[in-house]
Design an enzyme around this catalytic site. Sequence first.
Site, PDB file in Angstrom:
ATOM      1  N   HIS A 258       0.743  -1.169   0.006  1.00 51.03           N
ATOM      2  CA  HIS A 258      -0.099   0.046  -0.101  1.00 51.03           C
ATOM      3  C   HIS A 258       0.854   1.312  -0.040  1.00 51.03           C
ATOM      4  CE1 HIS A 258      -3.199   2.901   0.956  1.00 51.03           C
ATOM      5  NE2 HIS A 258      -4.166   1.858   0.546  1.00 51.03           N
ATOM      6  N   GLU A 315      -7.832  -5.020  -0.015  1.00 51.44           N
ATOM      7  CA  GLU A 315      -8.641  -5.812  -0.863  1.00 51.44           C
ATOM      8  C   GLU A 315      -8.356  -7.419  -0.679  1.00 51.44           C
ATOM      9  OE1 GLU A 315     -10.002  -4.006  -2.749  1.00 51.44           O
ATOM     10  OE2 GLU A 315      -9.429  -1.929  -2.613  1.00 51.44           O
TER      11      GLU A 315
HETATM   12  C1  COA Z   1      -0.923  -0.905  -3.960  1.00 50.99           C
HETATM   13  C2  COA Z   1       0.402  -0.477  -4.834  1.00 50.99           C
HETATM   14  C3  COA Z   1       0.027  -0.168  -6.280  1.00 50.99           C
HETATM   15  C4  COA Z   1       1.035   0.514  -4.000  1.00 50.99           C
HETATM   16  O1  COA Z   1       2.108   0.756  -5.012  1.00 50.99           O
HETATM   17  P1  COA Z   1       3.288   1.712  -4.577  1.00 50.99           P
HETATM   18  O2  COA Z   1       3.067   2.650  -3.496  1.00 50.99           O
HETATM   19  O3  COA Z   1       3.298   2.579  -5.976  1.00 50.99           O
HETATM   20  O4  COA Z   1       4.314   0.661  -4.363  1.00 50.99           O
HETATM   21  P2  COA Z   1       5.505   0.507  -5.184  1.00 50.99           P
HETATM   22  O5  COA Z   1       5.176   0.349  -6.691  1.00 50.99           O
HETATM   23  O6  COA Z   1       6.421   1.779  -5.225  1.00 50.99           O
HETATM   24  O7  COA Z   1       6.158  -0.587  -4.728  1.00 50.99           O
HETATM   25  C5  COA Z   1       7.691  -0.460  -4.184  1.00 50.99           C
HETATM   26  C6  COA Z   1       8.374  -1.882  -4.712  1.00 50.99           C
HETATM   27  O8  COA Z   1       7.735  -3.055  -4.001  1.00 50.99           O
HETATM   28  C7  COA Z   1       6.967  -3.758  -5.101  1.00 50.99           C
HETATM   29  N1  COA Z   1       5.681  -4.245  -4.877  1.00 50.99           N
HETATM   30  C8  COA Z   1       4.515  -3.304  -4.301  1.00 50.99           C
HETATM   31  N2  COA Z   1       3.479  -4.210  -4.054  1.00 50.99           N
HETATM   32  C9  COA Z   1       4.134  -5.502  -4.507  1.00 50.99           C
HETATM   33  C10 COA Z   1       3.076  -6.496  -4.555  1.00 50.99           C
HETATM   34  N3  COA Z   1       1.821  -6.670  -4.145  1.00 50.99           N
HETATM   35  N4  COA Z   1       3.855  -7.599  -4.810  1.00 50.99           N
HETATM   36  C11 COA Z   1       5.067  -7.613  -5.413  1.00 50.99           C
HETATM   37  N5  COA Z   1       5.638  -6.636  -5.440  1.00 50.99           N
HETATM   38  C12 COA Z   1       5.348  -5.346  -4.879  1.00 50.99           C
HETATM   39  C13 COA Z   1       7.033  -3.051  -6.422  1.00 50.99           C
HETATM   40  O9  COA Z   1       7.319  -3.801  -7.436  1.00 50.99           O
HETATM   41  C14 COA Z   1       8.248  -2.066  -5.880  1.00 50.99           C
HETATM   42  O10 COA Z   1       9.367  -2.790  -6.355  1.00 50.99           O
HETATM   43  P3  COA Z   1      10.614  -2.132  -7.072  1.00 50.99           P
HETATM   44  O11 COA Z   1      10.953  -0.867  -6.250  1.00 50.99           O
HETATM   45  O12 COA Z   1      11.743  -3.361  -7.254  1.00 50.99           O
HETATM   46  O13 COA Z   1      10.289  -1.505  -8.620  1.00 50.99           O
HETATM   47  C15 COA Z   1       0.990  -1.891  -4.973  1.00 50.99           C
HETATM   48  O14 COA Z   1       1.598  -2.191  -3.637  1.00 50.99           O
HETATM   49  C16 COA Z   1       0.503  -2.958  -5.761  1.00 50.99           C
HETATM   50  O15 COA Z   1       0.416  -2.925  -6.819  1.00 50.99           O
HETATM   51  N6  COA Z   1      -0.155  -3.966  -4.869  1.00 50.99           N
HETATM   52  C17 COA Z   1      -0.850  -4.962  -5.445  1.00 50.99           C
HETATM   53  C18 COA Z   1      -2.260  -4.701  -6.054  1.00 50.99           C
HETATM   54  C19 COA Z   1      -3.353  -4.245  -4.841  1.00 50.99           C
HETATM   55  O16 COA Z   1      -3.359  -5.137  -4.020  1.00 50.99           O
HETATM   56  N7  COA Z   1      -3.957  -3.149  -4.992  1.00 50.99           N
HETATM   57  C20 COA Z   1      -4.924  -2.750  -3.884  1.00 50.99           C
HETATM   58  C21 COA Z   1      -4.309  -1.640  -3.342  1.00 50.99           C
HETATM   59  S1  COA Z   1      -5.401  -1.168  -1.794  1.00 50.99           S
END
Ligand code: COA
Length: 381
Positions: A258, A315
């Site tokens: 998150h 979620e």
């Molecule tokens: C929620 C979400 C979009 C937050 O994104 P964010 O704050 O932009 O986090 P980031 O994309 O900067 O992630 C940081 C790192 O962790 C990784 N990461 C984040 N969530 C991850 C997950 N669920 N599974 C695997 N890796 C994940 C990213 O790939 C990134 O890696 P990198 O730095 O090597 O590129 C992200 O965690 C995600 O896509 N989760 C899965 C989808 C989900 O459950 N969404 C519902 C949200 S309530």
Amino acid sequence: MGEPEMSEAEWKEGLEGVVAARTALTHIDGQAGRLFLCGYEIGELAPAACFEETLHLLWSGRLPTVEECDRLRARLAARRELSTPTRQALEVAAAQRRSPIEALRLGVESLPSVDGDEELRLRLAAGLPAIVAAYWRLQNGQDPVPSDPRRGQADDLLHMLFGRDPSPSHVRALDTYLNTMADHGLNASTFTARIIVSTQSDLTSAVVGALGALKGPIHGGAPGPVLEMLQTIGTPERAELVVRDLLDRGQRVMGFGHREYRVRDPRARILSAAAAEVVGGRGNSLYELARSVEKVAEEALEQTKPGRHLKTNAEFYTAVLLHELGLPAELFTSLFAVSRVSGWIAHALEQAAANRIFRPASRYCGAAPRPWVPLSKRPAA
Ligand SMILES: CC(C)(COP(=O)(O)OP(=O)(O)OC[C@H]1O[C@@H](n2cnc3c(N)ncnc32)[C@H](O)[C@@H]1OP(=O)(O)O)[C@@H](O)C(=O)NCCC(=O)NCCS
């Protein structure tokens, strides 16, 4: 070149950490894993209040009295009956095999236009569950079930979907879900709604735009893939294998991570407890499997992304709770909208009350200035 170039330090990818609005609605403490709606801790409010109380809280800043709550329930109930144009729009959508969230967007656009913000916000909050339920039935070749004005939003939603009296425990669990997901700061869909309102556009446009943002798989579209992942895993013993395989292929484990939280999302605890209540002592449940997957996935994510603290988000247990309530995965995003519309509207009101149009800057990274060459003089590629 017009606007001055911003320095690297001012540019935040995804606006992470940028404060883009003042709000009296939600306070998120991402380090401690705490969430407050208008000052009330979500863990106290969500499992105890009915959804109408949360709507009143978000729209007026305070909890309703018994009379105010009854009045709001009655006013919403009186607006859940779908008009003929909306019913026709849904029939066309069903013939075109539109997804439930697309049909919801179309249905919202077809709601009658009304004078006055208060009437419009009631129609939107009441209209969403009615559209979701009617479309699901039309898609499945069944007639929509008329709304029952004696019921609250959660009760009537289950009744309109399944055409029978839901159990009180299921109504309680759905109220808990709707409360838990009602508002959450400047998430992508809420920010979208605020941007639309900031142009002095209308509330219906804000809700339609927000629905478009919500449907993306890494926002409100996540619970469907969570359920698919759990079903692919099937048994606790396979959790390690499936999660590691996802991570080895560079994929995201849905339901984890998150932007705001560095600990477990507090909403995950509420939804997980609600799912446990619905399941009772029944063995071999999706809930039981989810608990095992959560443990395995958090360990695997800590090894793959050390220090990023990727924990369960709302979620993950949304998928589990809604599934245990017998709700189909195809409706998960639309049900999220039935809840979050309360927050979108509250933010829209807040934005309109102290508005300045959103217009962030961008950092130019294109070609340097170059001379124009007429078409006839351009060399062949
Ligand atoms: C929620 C979400 C979009 C937050 O994104 P964010 O704050 O932009 O986090 P980031 O994309 O900067 O992630 C940081 C790192 O962790 C990784 N990461 C984040 N969530 C991850 C997950 N669920 N599974 C695997 N890796 C994940 C990213 O790939 C990134 O890696 P990198 O730095 O090597 O590129 C992200 O965690 C995600 O896509 N989760 C899965 C989808 C989900 O459950 N969404 C519902 C949200 S309530």
